[in-house]
Design an enzyme around this catalytic site. Structure first.
Site, PDB file in Angstrom:
ATOM      1  N   CYS A 199      -6.824  -1.965   1.591  1.00 31.34           N
ATOM      2  CA  CYS A 199      -6.103  -1.507   2.773  1.00 31.34           C
ATOM      3  C   CYS A 199      -7.131  -0.940   3.754  1.00 31.34           C
ATOM      4  O   CYS A 199      -7.936  -0.088   3.372  1.00 31.34           O
ATOM      5  CB  CYS A 199      -5.089  -0.424   2.386  1.00 31.34           C
ATOM      6  SG  CYS A 199      -4.590   0.594   3.794  1.00 31.34           S
ATOM      7  N   LYS A 247      -7.197  14.274   3.615  1.00 29.84           N
ATOM      8  CA  LYS A 247      -7.296  15.243   2.542  1.00 29.84           C
ATOM      9  C   LYS A 247      -8.496  14.909   1.649  1.00 29.84           C
ATOM     10  O   LYS A 247      -9.281  15.776   1.290  1.00 29.84           O
ATOM     11  CB  LYS A 247      -6.020  15.170   1.722  1.00 29.84           C
ATOM     12  CG  LYS A 247      -5.612  16.474   1.121  1.00 29.84           C
ATOM     13  CD  LYS A 247      -4.296  16.250   0.422  1.00 29.84           C
ATOM     14  CE  LYS A 247      -3.806  17.505  -0.239  1.00 29.84           C
ATOM     15  NZ  LYS A 247      -2.526  17.288  -0.902  1.00 29.84           N
ATOM     16  N   CYS A 281       0.234   3.642   2.972  1.00 32.78           N
ATOM     17  CA  CYS A 281       0.906   3.254   4.235  1.00 32.78           C
ATOM     18  C   CYS A 281       2.411   3.151   4.031  1.00 32.78           C
ATOM     19  O   CYS A 281       3.153   3.090   5.011  1.00 32.78           O
ATOM     20  CB  CYS A 281       0.434   1.888   4.717  1.00 32.78           C
ATOM     21  SG  CYS A 281      -1.293   1.770   5.145  1.00 32.78           S
ATOM     22  N   CYS A 334       0.861  -1.193   0.000  1.00 38.02           N
ATOM     23  CA  CYS A 334       0.000   0.000   0.000  1.00 38.02           C
ATOM     24  C   CYS A 334       0.892   1.237   0.000  1.00 38.02           C
ATOM     25  O   CYS A 334       1.650   1.465   0.955  1.00 38.02           O
ATOM     26  CB  CYS A 334      -0.913   0.010   1.223  1.00 38.02           C
ATOM     27  SG  CYS A 334      -1.811   1.574   1.364  1.00 38.02           S
ATOM     28  N   HIS A 369      -6.535   3.073   4.069  1.00 42.13           N
ATOM     29  CA  HIS A 369      -6.735   3.947   2.903  1.00 42.13           C
ATOM     30  C   HIS A 369      -7.907   3.537   2.013  1.00 42.13           C
ATOM     31  O   HIS A 369      -8.253   4.269   1.082  1.00 42.13           O
ATOM     32  CB  HIS A 369      -5.437   4.050   2.104  1.00 42.13           C
ATOM     33  CG  HIS A 369      -4.346   4.732   2.880  1.00 42.13           C
ATOM     34  ND1 HIS A 369      -3.450   4.051   3.662  1.00 42.13           N
ATOM     35  CD2 HIS A 369      -4.067   6.049   3.045  1.00 42.13           C
ATOM     36  CE1 HIS A 369      -2.632   4.908   4.256  1.00 42.13           C
ATOM     37  NE2 HIS A 369      -2.992   6.126   3.913  1.00 42.13           N
TER      38      HIS A 369
END
Ligand code: MSP
Length: 509
Positions: free
Chosen positions: A148, A301, A134, A131, A151
């Site tokens: 994941c 974000k 990560c 990932c 995420h």
């Protein structure tokens, strides 16, 4: 005990990924480190406080590409942005470390070669889920619906020949290290790490064959160093490990890493093993703090819910934000960030309890003693004095255990007790009855306890503390004080003039 003897403290934050902008979560960790650094400087210890940016991540490259900017230019401008943001927010770091700096590359090369000489690096074909969010391989069992869990994206399947680090070789030493009471805190997280090791440690891939962004592996320049292996070494770069700087000797054995719970494993397992392999000692302590959520959601974000600490500070003042985040949540625990709670604390704890106390105290000195600190007879011991003396040691103990919130609670109990003292002693009645000796004594005690409060809150609210200091008539800045002398009852000089100024915490519109 560091109150009685000068000690060295090396205090670090994680180095932050620069694809993102600084948000309240990053500010939280950097502030906690800043507070610890300021406290130790205040009591006379020698401190080296470091923060910085982690720039060799694939995320950097992706963000630069997305922005259509050359990655080098992108890293320079983002690193500058992080550093300037921290400066604007009054964070007192001594050094800002960047992983694209040539010194860092030298540190990484030096450490990696040492691990290789020890026989801890070998080459092997490897495949697994990676990932990029990560920056790590995930096991099949860690995936949720093939994604994941952090995420929520499908990781990449990577198959390549990598270099590996013999993490498994260090199992026993890591268990011993983690069983040492003070190394990894809080206990709940340390226990998770012990469990993890007991299940058996796997060796880890420390290079990437297909990635081009990063530090070339010194033993095979066709690969780059895995970003975590690279990033952790920042803590040595900042001390000048690459050229055997004196700072290494002075500070390394006193390293305290503050990190979020998300990266605790990297810091308490991988990092000490790397150090042991390279012939260095593990850091003294690693503390894994909790996470802020916004309305129960992860700050990110992509969710667009990140709170900008600069904007918050513009509205409430940076000291109020520092106070709030450290008071509201015991360090180590998770919590939702609530602006409503922030405003409650602003009004209650800061404006009413502390701001008002200063205001009413100064008014009485001005009204009854012409603005001059009276000369008291201090032969009688008051509870205010006794409690202040005790608090000096309680606070020290709280810092040792990273109990910021509990420490602030104790300080606020003291602040409330001064307010109560005023209500009980009723200086206005003493004035009316012309009980002058008693009035001098009472007013002096109030002002002395305010001086002590300023010293106690300085690490958390440095600007506010200095404002209090100035208003009660000190010509010195707190930074230049000898703490133990200044917190002693009787340290306030009689006959100095107070200097009433603006209110500490103005009403928020
Ligand atoms: N670059 C790595 C760290 C390398 S250290 C050798 C990294 N960077 S990061 O930018 O993702 O930020 C890491 C740290 O920011 C976390 O460990 C934590 O301290 C802080 N936080 C990020 N989001 C946070 C919250 N929502 N709440 C509290 N802290 C948070 O991982």
């Amino acid at each position: 005990m560091s109150l009685n003897k000068k000690e060295y403290f090396y205090i670090t934050t994680p180095i932050y990924y620069i694809n993102d902008e600084p948000h309240i979560g990053h500010f939280y960790c950097t502030t906690a480190a800043d507070i610890l650094a300021r406290y130790h400087r205040l009591i006379g210890d020698e401190v080296y406080f470091v923060t910085g940016t982690d720039e060799n991540s694939q995320k950097t490259l992706q963000a630069a590409e997305k922005a259509g900017i050359d990655p080098k230019e992108f890293t320079n401008s983002m690193a500058k942005k992080w550093e300037e943001t921290w400066k604007k927010l009054n964070l007192s770091f001594d050094y800002f470390v960047r992983t694209t700096a040539p010194e860092h590359r030298k540190s990484v090369e030096k450490l990696l070669i040492k691990c290789n000489e020890k026989g801890d690096i070998y080459k092997k074909e490897y495949e697994g889920w990676y990932c990029v969010g990560c920056e790590k391989f995930l096991t099949e069992s860690e995936l949720v619906d093939g994604k994941c869990p952090v995420h929520k994206t499908k990781p990449d399947w990577i198959k390549e020949e990598n270099y590996f680090f013999r993490l498994s070789k260090y199992e026993k030493e890591l268990l011993d290290l983690l069983n040492n009471k003070k190394f990894a805190l809080p206990d709940s997280r340390k226990n998770e790490m012990l469990e993890f090791i007991k299940q058996g440690l796997q060796d880890i891939s420390i290079s990437r064959a297909t990635v081009k962004w990063g530090i070339p592996l010194p033993i095979d320049k066709s690969q780059v160093v895995y970003v975590w292996f690279d990033a952790l070494i920042n803590y040595l770069t900042a001390l000048g490990y690459y050229n055997d700087d004196e700072k290494m000797k002075k500070f390394w054995q006193n390293a305290i890493h503050l990190v979020g719970k998300d990266i605790f494993r990297f810091h308490t397992i991988m990092w000490p093993a790397m150090l042991l392999s390279a012939g260095l000692t593990p850091p003294k302590q690693v503390f894994g703090h909790g996470f802020f959520t916004i309305n129960g959601e992860k700050i990110s974000k992509s969710l667009g819910n990140a709170i900008d600490p600069v904007q918050l500070a513009e509205k409430y003042g940076v000291d109020a934000i520092r106070y709030f985040i450290m008071r509201e949540i015991p360090f180590g625990k998770d919590s939702d960030f609530s602006t409503e709670r922030l405003e409650q604390r602003y009004k209650g704890d800061l404006a009413d309890d502390l701001g008002n106390l200063l205001n009413r105290s100064l008014n009485m000195v001005i009204k009854y003693r012409n603005g001059e600190i009276p000369e008291p007879d201090l032969s009688e011991l008051t509870e205010l004095e006794e409690n202040a003396n005790k608090l000096v040691y309680t606070i020290e103990e709280r810092y040792k255990n990273f109990e910021y919130s509990q420490m602030l609670e104790s300080i606020w109990e003291y602040i409330k007790s001064i307010n109560k003292y005023i209500d009980t002693m009723k200086p206005w009645e003493l004035n009316k009855k012309q009980e002058n000796k008693k009035l001098d004594f009472v007013l002096y005690n109030i002002m002395q306890s305010l001086k002590i409060i300023a010293l106690f809150i300085y690490p958390i609210m440095p600007q506010t503390a200095n404002k209090i200091y100035k208003q009660i008539g000190s010509e010195k800045d707190i930074e230049t004080e000898n703490y133990l002398t200044a917190v002693k009852w009787g340290s306030l000089t009689p006959k100095t003039k107070v200097n009433k100024g603006e209110v500490l915490f103005a009403k928020i519109e």
